[in-house]
Design a protein around this motif. Structure first.
Motif, PDB file in Angstrom:
ATOM      1  N   GLY A  11      53.697  38.910  39.374  1.00 52.61           N
ATOM      2  CA  GLY A  11      55.001  39.073  39.364  1.00 52.61           C
ATOM      3  C   GLY A  11      55.150  40.087  38.128  1.00 52.61           C
ATOM      4  N   LEU A  12      54.004  40.459  37.371  1.00 49.71           N
ATOM      5  CA  LEU A  12      53.816  41.175  36.685  1.00 49.71           C
ATOM      6  C   LEU A  12      54.296  42.940  37.453  1.00 49.71           C
ATOM      7  CD1 LEU A  12      50.003  40.651  35.180  1.00 49.71           C
ATOM      8  CD2 LEU A  12      52.061  40.899  33.906  1.00 49.71           C
ATOM      9  N   MET A  13      53.518  42.618  38.930  1.00 52.10           N
ATOM     10  CA  MET A  13      53.903  44.266  39.240  1.00 52.10           C
ATOM     11  C   MET A  13      55.754  43.351  39.527  1.00 52.10           C
ATOM     12  SD  MET A  13      52.195  46.279  40.853  1.00 52.10           S
ATOM     13  CE  MET A  13      50.702  46.474  41.130  1.00 52.10           C
ATOM     14  N   ARG A  14      56.075  42.715  39.529  1.00 51.22           N
ATOM     15  CA  ARG A  14      58.053  42.795  39.700  1.00 51.22           C
ATOM     16  C   ARG A  14      58.419  43.416  38.340  1.00 51.22           C
ATOM     17  NH1 ARG A  14      61.519  37.948  42.446  1.00 51.22           N
ATOM     18  NH2 ARG A  14      62.911  39.112  41.823  1.00 51.22           N
ATOM     19  N   TYR A  15      58.126  43.030  37.662  1.00 52.12           N
ATOM     20  CA  TYR A  15      58.563  44.219  36.187  1.00 52.12           C
ATOM     21  C   TYR A  15      57.606  44.887  35.411  1.00 52.12           C
ATOM     22  CZ  TYR A  15      61.104  39.375  35.180  1.00 52.12           C
ATOM     23  OH  TYR A  15      62.558  38.159  35.623  1.00 52.12           O
ATOM     24  N   GLY A  16      56.999  45.280  36.684  1.00 52.14           N
ATOM     25  CA  GLY A  16      56.553  46.853  36.326  1.00 52.14           C
ATOM     26  C   GLY A  16      55.159  47.014  35.646  1.00 52.14           C
ATOM     27  N   HIS A  17      54.692  46.112  35.436  1.00 54.19           N
ATOM     28  CA  HIS A  17      53.645  45.678  34.550  1.00 54.19           C
ATOM     29  C   HIS A  17      52.658  46.739  35.378  1.00 54.19           C
ATOM     30  CE1 HIS A  17      55.521  44.644  30.440  1.00 54.19           C
ATOM     31  NE2 HIS A  17      56.234  43.896  31.189  1.00 54.19           N
ATOM     32  N   THR A  18      52.551  48.286  35.869  1.00 55.01           N
ATOM     33  CA  THR A  18      51.378  47.749  36.489  1.00 55.01           C
ATOM     34  C   THR A  18      50.131  47.685  36.279  1.00 55.01           C
ATOM     35  OG1 THR A  18      52.954  49.681  37.443  1.00 55.01           O
ATOM     36  CG2 THR A  18      50.837  49.481  38.580  1.00 55.01           C
ATOM     37  N   ALA A  19      50.015  48.810  35.111  1.00 55.64           N
ATOM     38  CA  ALA A  19      48.072  48.183  34.580  1.00 55.64           C
ATOM     39  C   ALA A  19      47.716  46.634  34.483  1.00 55.64           C
ATOM     40  CB  ALA A  19      47.905  48.775  33.537  1.00 55.64           C
ATOM     41  N   HIS A  20      48.958  46.058  33.991  1.00 56.20           N
ATOM     42  CA  HIS A  20      48.719  44.518  33.920  1.00 56.20           C
ATOM     43  C   HIS A  20      48.402  43.669  35.019  1.00 56.20           C
ATOM     44  CE1 HIS A  20      50.383  45.424  30.154  1.00 56.20           C
ATOM     45  NE2 HIS A  20      50.033  44.681  29.804  1.00 56.20           N
ATOM     46  N   ALA A  21      48.689  44.320  35.724  1.00 56.32           N
ATOM     47  CA  ALA A  21      48.792  43.740  37.456  1.00 56.32           C
ATOM     48  C   ALA A  21      47.199  43.744  37.815  1.00 56.32           C
ATOM     49  CB  ALA A  21      49.478  43.848  38.175  1.00 56.32           C
ATOM     50  N   GLN A  22      46.855  45.060  37.583  1.00 53.00           N
ATOM     51  CA  GLN A  22      45.773  45.759  38.736  1.00 53.00           C
ATOM     52  C   GLN A  22      44.364  45.409  37.706  1.00 53.00           C
ATOM     53  OE1 GLN A  22      46.673  50.169  37.616  1.00 53.00           O
ATOM     54  NE2 GLN A  22      47.225  50.577  39.925  1.00 53.00           N
ATOM     55  N   ARG A  23      44.585  45.257  36.345  1.00 52.22           N
ATOM     56  CA  ARG A  23      43.631  44.754  36.244  1.00 52.22           C
ATOM     57  C   ARG A  23      43.610  43.112  36.143  1.00 52.22           C
ATOM     58  NH1 ARG A  23      43.005  43.461  29.270  1.00 52.22           N
ATOM     59  NH2 ARG A  23      40.799  42.779  29.708  1.00 52.22           N
ATOM     60  N   VAL A  24      43.907  41.969  35.777  1.00 52.65           N
ATOM     61  CA  VAL A  24      43.710  41.102  36.871  1.00 52.65           C
ATOM     62  C   VAL A  24      43.441  41.211  38.405  1.00 52.65           C
ATOM     63  CG1 VAL A  24      44.339  38.478  37.221  1.00 52.65           C
ATOM     64  CG2 VAL A  24      44.878  40.132  35.184  1.00 52.65           C
ATOM     65  N   ALA A  25      44.037  41.712  39.440  1.00 46.99           N
ATOM     66  CA  ALA A  25      43.898  41.832  40.911  1.00 46.99           C
ATOM     67  C   ALA A  25      42.461  42.053  40.138  1.00 46.99           C
ATOM     68  CB  ALA A  25      45.163  43.323  41.386  1.00 46.99           C
ATOM     69  N   GLU A  26      41.750  43.140  39.866  1.00 47.70           N
ATOM     70  CA  GLU A  26      40.305  43.256  40.238  1.00 47.70           C
ATOM     71  C   GLU A  26      39.664  42.616  39.933  1.00 47.70           C
ATOM     72  OE1 GLU A  26      39.790  47.948  39.413  1.00 47.70           O
ATOM     73  OE2 GLU A  26      41.699  47.448  38.499  1.00 47.70           O
ATOM     74  N   GLY A  27      40.064  41.635  39.055  1.00 52.70           N
ATOM     75  CA  GLY A  27      39.195  40.949  37.755  1.00 52.70           C
ATOM     76  C   GLY A  27      38.887  40.106  38.839  1.00 52.70           C
ATOM     77  N   LEU A  28      40.105  39.288  39.968  1.00 51.87           N
ATOM     78  CA  LEU A  28      39.667  37.724  40.430  1.00 51.87           C
ATOM     79  C   LEU A  28      38.736  38.608  42.280  1.00 51.87           C
ATOM     80  CD1 LEU A  28      40.382  35.436  41.116  1.00 51.87           C
ATOM     81  CD2 LEU A  28      42.747  35.945  42.509  1.00 51.87           C
ATOM     82  N   LEU A  29      39.284  40.058  42.422  1.00 48.05           N
ATOM     83  CA  LEU A  29      38.650  40.463  43.585  1.00 48.05           C
ATOM     84  C   LEU A  29      37.467  40.479  43.161  1.00 48.05           C
ATOM     85  CD1 LEU A  29      40.808  43.244  44.826  1.00 48.05           C
ATOM     86  CD2 LEU A  29      40.312  40.653  45.999  1.00 48.05           C
TER      87      LEU A  29
END
Length: 707
Positions: free
Chosen positions: A579-597
């Motif tokens: 959802g974050l990526m869909r609305y262009g909040h790329t840095a937010h999305a990357q930070r959450v993805a890295e945390g989960l991985l």
């Protein structure tokens, strides 16, 4: 009376930490590290929701083996190595090796090795217990002895039978050389007197075969046959060969993706009426069954890996789509089921049915997944055949889902044995106000409206692609009106987030939850509101450092060790990333993805169903939740959705378009994904520090767009 549909969030009797879980289809086994199944605990061999082994204890000369190693070689297979220390101490002289395979029962090859240069004889004893308990009874720690239980010795084996609520149950335990085993039926023991040569070894093969009213089941790994040629082994190899390959500069990402592929292959189950049709079970140990919501969302996340499971899930759910109004099972015409169960408790609670329909979200998710399968260009004829089921689902939304005609889909259970909450947060306290008060039904969930919006959009695309412009306008209009009504009714301007729900009095349920991320995922959120939602998802109250909490720490019901009120669910976090990526909040999305991985790296690269919501600053590793399923389908699929989100990979094959614009963090570069299947072509994506490239669509007419 047993109420199997009301225990989603009850911790119950959790398998102890350090237990080993094996899974193959609707069979799973939970045991100790030395291979024993400890009687009186939430362990055992389960087949079709019934525990056929409640105890399985090996002794050699009266002593259990001490665990040296337990190695899971495949999702359905493990090797347990143990030692037998001398009674007076000193070096071990005997070693046990237990090779185990599960699948419609269990096979165990037991080897006793003599480590010294002197011969000896030993008594090898397997003590067996069976209670034929329903899976829910085991989970809740309330098992009782079976009715009419008998134990008999026959043909060198032990045969245990009983009934549960009138349903006959049985299991046979036999060795490969019946003449060599002594069977004590009263004590539930099989004994072998084994002579060991100097530095010698002896192997015994034992088969555990469930017996149903139709007769003995057929083991998936029968004795006398090489296990590498068994059906599960062949299927798992084919699954791996057919899956996309990923190479990356980050070993952790590679490992979690490889584990996801293996686990998702093992979680496949098959419809008995259509053995060629695979679906994905929700998760081991407690949910090895078809679930509407779980299987649909998992299949959606799986599309970059495999589209066959999406098709099988849609076809199987369509076959069981609601036809009549039945308050006991909450079936309604057009409704997509919540869960299929086989165990005796389910049959009792549902008046002879093993299917329960009490969910508000599976029905729109069905249409949403069908639309996404079409966008990938897979199985167009089968997708077309499923459109009538999609239309029945949309009719359910209007007639039953929106019973009061206000434009929103609500739920209120029609049976006291049903689920009080019928969204993905289905524990009894899963939907609360900011001050901690429980919301009262009928409840209209934010994410359910988001899924309905996506379903309307999907149906409009189907109409447009069929040349039905009138139908396309109708469904686009429905989606537009729902989006406007949702943003008017659910948005809390003074808070800066969407209400998690509207309660029975149409009051916004004002807690800050991860559900808002689902609203970003489907696109129902107004763009001018998305930035505030994104910032809340990354706030200290919501983002633990490992993932997005289900409920903010500032809310009255917050508890980091709750099922839905402050825990972190990987699938939910992955949806928030999308959802974050869909609305262009790329840095937010990357930070959450890295945390989960990063979290996955601390749990053997297998993301569990959920973990506790403690902050990463408080504990150096994610804290497990007591009864978390592992492997669990949508948790296993979450890394695939993260990968797709980071690639920003969105096919639209019917419109001859594909969008790809990778935003992959540098730590994962270079990254190559080979053999993603779009339409009938294999597509490769390569990303490095200098840019990206997509290959495989030459000659298809599909245009690629990107940054």
């Amino acid at each position: 009376m047993t109420q199997p549909w009301t225990f989603a969030g009850a911790p119950g009797a959790a398998p102890a930490a350090g237990t080993v879980t094996l899974v193959e289809g609707s069979t799973f086994c939970i045991s100790e590290q030395n291979g024993d199944v400890a009687a009186g605990h939430a362990q055992g061999l389960f087949v079709r929701d019934t525990r056929v082994l409640a105890g399985w204890r090996l002794t050699v000369d009266g002593r259990p083996a001490e665990a040296l190693a337990a190695h899971v070689t495949d999702p359905y297979a493990a090797v347990f190595v143990g030692r037998l220390p001398p009674p007076g101490g000193g070096d071990s002289r005997l070693v046990t090796v237990r090779e185990r395979w599960v699948g419609d029962g269990m096979r165990e090859d037991l080897t006793v090795r003599n480590l010294v240069a002197a011969p000896r004889s030993v008594d090898v004893v397997l003590a067996v217990e069976a209670d034929f308990a329903d899976l829910f009874e085991v989970k809740e720690g309330r098992t009782e002895p079976p009715e009419a239980f008998t134990a008999t010795a026959h043909d060198g084996g032990l045969h245990l039978t009983g009934t549960r609520r009138g349903h006959p149950c049985g299991v046979s335990v036999t060795g490969d050389i019946p003449a060599e085993v002594a069977v004590d039926a009263d004590g539930g023991r099989l004994t072998w007197r084994v002579a060991l040569a100097p530095h010698g070894a002896r192997r015994i093969t034992v088969e555990v075969v469930p017996v149903t009213a139709a007769g003995p089941m057929a083991l998936r790994h029968p004795g006398g046959h090489p296990v590498e040629h068994s059906v599960p082994a062949r299927m798992q190899r084919a699954w791996r060969r057919g899956s996309p390959s990923v190479t990356t500069g980050d070993a952790g990402l590679a490992a979690v993706l490889a584990r996801s592929v293996d686990d998702l292959g093992a979680l496949r189950i098959y419809d008995a009426a259509h053995p060629e049709r695979a679906v994905v079970a929700a998760g081991a140990p407690w949910f090895m069954a078809l679930f509407g919501r779980d299987s649909l969302l998992t299949s959606y996340m799986l599309l970059p890996l495999n589209a066959e499971l999406a098709l099988g899930t849609l076809q199987t759910l369509a076959d069981r789509q609601g036809r009549v109004v039945d308050p006991a099972t909450e079936e309604q015409p057009g409704r997509i089921l919540h869960e299929v169960r086989f165990g005796p408790a389910a049959w009792l609670a549902l008046g002879g049915s093993g299917v329960y329909y009490g969910t508000a979200d599976a029905t729109p998710l069905f249409v949403m997944l069908l639309g996404e399968l079409a966008r990938w260009g897979r199985y167009p004829d089968a997708v077309r055949d499923l459109l009538p089921a999609a239309d029945r689902a949309l009719a359910w939304i209007d007639e039953y889902g929106d019973a009061d005609g206000d434009g929103f889909v609500e739920y209120a259970r029609s049976t006291p044995t049903g689920l009080a909450n019928q969204g993905w947060k289905d524990s009894h306290d899963g939907i609360t106000f900011a001050d901690g008060r429980l919301a009262e039904a009928p409840i209209a969930l934010a994410e359910v409206q988001a899924y309905v919006y996506a379903a309307f959009r999907a149906r409009s695309r189907f109409a447009a692609e069929a040349g039905d412009e009138r139908g396309a306008r109708h469904w686009r209009g429905r989606a537009r009106r729902l989006r406007r009504a949702f943003n008017d009714a659910f948005w809390l301007p003074e808070r800066g987030w969407y209400a998690v729900a509207l309660d029975g009095d149409k009051r916004p349920v004002d807690a800050l939850t991860s559900n808002v991320g689902h609203c970003l995922w489907t696109g129902i959120a107004d763009r001018d509101k998305a930035a505030r939602v994104a910032d809340h998802l990354l706030s200290e109250a919501m983002f633990s450092g490992w993932g997005v909490r289900t409920l903010a720490t500032t809310m009255g019901a917050y508890n980091p060790i709750s099922y839905h009120n402050g825990s972190v669910w990987p699938h939910d976090t992955a949806i928030c990333v999308a959802g974050l990526m869909r609305y262009g909040h790329t840095a937010h999305a990357q930070r959450v993805a890295e945390g989960l991985l990063d979290a996955a790296a601390h749990v053997g690269h297998r993301l569990p169903e959920l973990f506790c919501g403690f902050a990463r600053d408080d504990f150096a590793v994610p804290v497990p939740y007591p009864t978390s399923c592992s492997p669990q389908a949508w948790a296993s699929a979450a890394p695939l959705l993260l990968l797709r989100s980071l690639l920003r990979f969105h096919p639209a094959v019917p419109r001859q378009r594909l969008h790809c614009d990778p935003a992959v963090p540098d730590r994962y570069l270079p990254l190559t994904v080979n053999r993603m299947r779009v339409a009938e072509r294999e597509v490769d994506v390569r990303v490095d520090a200098h840019g990206w490239r997509l290959d495989g669509l030459d000659g298809t007419g599909i245009g690629v767009t990107g940054g």
